[in-house]
Write a protein that holds these residues in place. Structure first.
Motif, short mmCIF file in Angstrom:
data_model
loop_
_atom_site.label_atom_id
_atom_site.label_comp_id
_atom_site.label_asym_id
_atom_site.label_seq_id
_atom_site.Cartn_x
_atom_site.Cartn_y
_atom_site.Cartn_z
N LEU A 54 0.83 -1.20 0.00
CA LEU A 54 0.00 0.00 0.00
C LEU A 54 0.87 1.26 0.00
CD1 LEU A 54 -3.07 0.47 0.03
CD2 LEU A 54 -2.91 0.72 2.50
N ALA A 55 1.94 1.25 0.78
CA ALA A 55 2.86 2.39 0.83
C ALA A 55 3.51 2.62 -0.54
CB ALA A 55 3.94 2.17 1.89
N VAL A 56 3.96 1.56 -1.18
CA VAL A 56 4.59 1.67 -2.50
C VAL A 56 3.58 2.17 -3.52
CG1 VAL A 56 5.71 0.40 -4.37
CG2 VAL A 56 6.32 -0.09 -2.00
N LYS A 57 2.38 1.62 -3.49
CA LYS A 57 1.34 2.02 -4.44
C LYS A 57 1.00 3.51 -4.29
CE LYS A 57 -3.17 0.46 -6.03
NZ LYS A 57 -4.26 -0.46 -5.81
N LYS A 58 0.89 3.96 -3.04
CA LYS A 58 0.56 5.36 -2.79
C LYS A 58 1.73 6.27 -3.21
CE LYS A 58 -2.46 7.54 0.31
NZ LYS A 58 -3.21 7.45 1.53
N ALA A 59 2.95 5.83 -2.94
CA ALA A 59 4.12 6.62 -3.33
C ALA A 59 4.18 6.76 -4.85
CB ALA A 59 5.40 5.99 -2.80
N LYS A 60 3.86 5.69 -5.54
CA LYS A 60 3.85 5.75 -7.01
C LYS A 60 2.79 6.72 -7.50
CE LYS A 60 3.44 2.92 -11.16
NZ LYS A 60 3.30 1.57 -11.70
N LYS A 61 1.65 6.69 -6.86
CA LYS A 61 0.55 7.58 -7.25
C LYS A 61 0.94 9.05 -7.09
CE LYS A 61 -4.20 8.69 -5.91
NZ LYS A 61 -5.26 8.40 -4.93
N PHE A 62 1.67 9.36 -6.02
CA PHE A 62 2.04 10.75 -5.74
C PHE A 62 3.37 11.17 -6.36
CE2 PHE A 62 -0.89 10.07 -2.06
CZ PHE A 62 -1.83 11.01 -2.45
N SER A 63 4.05 10.23 -6.99
CA SER A 63 5.34 10.54 -7.58
C SER A 63 5.17 11.50 -8.76
CB SER A 63 6.02 9.25 -8.06
OG SER A 63 7.26 9.55 -8.65
N GLU A 64 5.98 12.54 -8.75
CA GLU A 64 5.90 13.54 -9.82
C GLU A 64 6.89 13.25 -10.95
OE1 GLU A 64 6.49 17.19 -7.70
OE2 GLU A 64 4.58 17.00 -6.64
N THR A 65 7.77 12.29 -10.70
CA THR A 65 8.75 11.89 -11.71
C THR A 65 8.54 10.41 -12.02
OG1 THR A 65 10.39 11.32 -10.02
CG2 THR A 65 10.44 13.58 -10.87
N LEU A 66 9.42 9.89 -12.83
CA LEU A 66 9.39 8.47 -13.15
C LEU A 66 9.62 7.68 -11.85
CD1 LEU A 66 9.17 6.76 -15.77
CD2 LEU A 66 11.65 6.56 -15.66
N PHE A 67 8.73 6.76 -11.53
CA PHE A 67 8.82 5.99 -10.29
C PHE A 67 9.78 4.83 -10.51
CE2 PHE A 67 6.99 3.20 -6.90
CZ PHE A 67 7.14 4.08 -5.84
N SER A 68 11.00 5.00 -10.07
CA SER A 68 12.07 4.05 -10.35
C SER A 68 12.02 2.83 -9.42
CB SER A 68 13.43 4.73 -10.17
OG SER A 68 13.64 5.05 -8.81
N PHE A 69 12.76 1.82 -9.80
CA PHE A 69 12.92 0.62 -8.98
C PHE A 69 13.48 1.01 -7.62
CE2 PHE A 69 15.71 -2.66 -7.31
CZ PHE A 69 14.87 -3.76 -7.28
N LYS A 70 14.48 1.89 -7.62
CA LYS A 70 15.12 2.32 -6.37
C LYS A 70 14.11 3.00 -5.45
CE LYS A 70 18.69 5.34 -4.53
NZ LYS A 70 19.65 6.38 -4.82
N GLU A 71 13.29 3.87 -6.01
CA GLU A 71 12.31 4.57 -5.18
C GLU A 71 11.25 3.60 -4.65
OE1 GLU A 71 9.62 8.61 -5.11
OE2 GLU A 71 10.73 8.11 -6.92
N ALA A 72 10.79 2.68 -5.49
CA ALA A 72 9.80 1.69 -5.05
C ALA A 72 10.36 0.83 -3.92
CB ALA A 72 9.38 0.81 -6.23
N PHE A 73 11.59 0.36 -4.10
CA PHE A 73 12.19 -0.48 -3.07
C PHE A 73 12.46 0.32 -1.81
CE2 PHE A 73 15.71 -2.51 -0.82
CZ PHE A 73 15.16 -3.77 -0.62
#
Length: 176
Positions: A54-73
């Motif tokens: 859920l945290a990763v999904k929400k972070a991706k939703k609010f990401s203003e740039t390309l949601f990278s592997f590093k950011e997801a992890f």
């Protein structure tokens, strides 16, 4: 890592830690023997995965740039580290300071379950007695053993986190 991703990972880590503590407190208050049941591990596993995804999904939703592997992890890992750390510290305090007798009760209940399982699998009596003696001598809730358990859980959930990060990452668009 974006500030919002870091904030989300931290928030969800705190939610996870509080949820794990609540489960522990409820079981501790009603029937401590439930802590030795396999389904408690399954419930905790599902809860940890649910909140971290859920945290990763929400972070991706609010990401203003390309949601990278590093950011997801990173979001996933931050959630896991904080949540497990809070729950681990709580367990350390509960079973070493507040109620050391509960730790002994859990150890005895676990030994009974393990002995029954070993007998069911046909372990010879002398090996069973040796295994029970080793378990009896071990301090399950020592700082060392709790730290080892925490580290093991981090490694296990990190492997799962790599897969989750692969699923949620966004790839660079390729230009032809």
């Amino acid at each position: 890592m974006e500030a919002s991703s870091k904030k989300l990972g931290t928030s969800y880590g705190v939610y996870l830690g509080v949820a794990l503590i609540l489960i522990t407190v409820i079981i501790y208050a009603f029937d401590i023997s439930l802590m030795t049941e396999w389904y408690l591990i399954a419930i905790n596993f599902i809860l940890i995965l649910f909140l971290s995804i859920l945290a990763v999904k929400k972070a991706k939703k609010f990401s203003e740039t390309l949601f990278s592997f590093k950011e997801a992890f990173s979001v996933y890992f931050l959630t896991i580290v904080i949540g497990l750390f809070i729950a681990t510290i709580f367990s350390l305090i509960l079973f070493n300071v507040v109620d050391p007798d509960a730790a002994e009760t859990l150890k005895e209940l676990s030994m009974e379950k393990q002995a029954a399982m070993m007998e069911k699998f046909g372990m010879p009596e002398d090996q069973l007695n040796e295994a029970m003696t080793k378990i009896q001598e071990e301090d399950t809730f020592s700082i060392k053993n709790i730290a080892i358990s925490f580290a093991s859980q981090l490694v296990f959930f990190s492997i799962i986190g790599l897969i989750i990060a692969l699923i949620f990452r966004e790839k660079e668009p390729t230009h032809n």
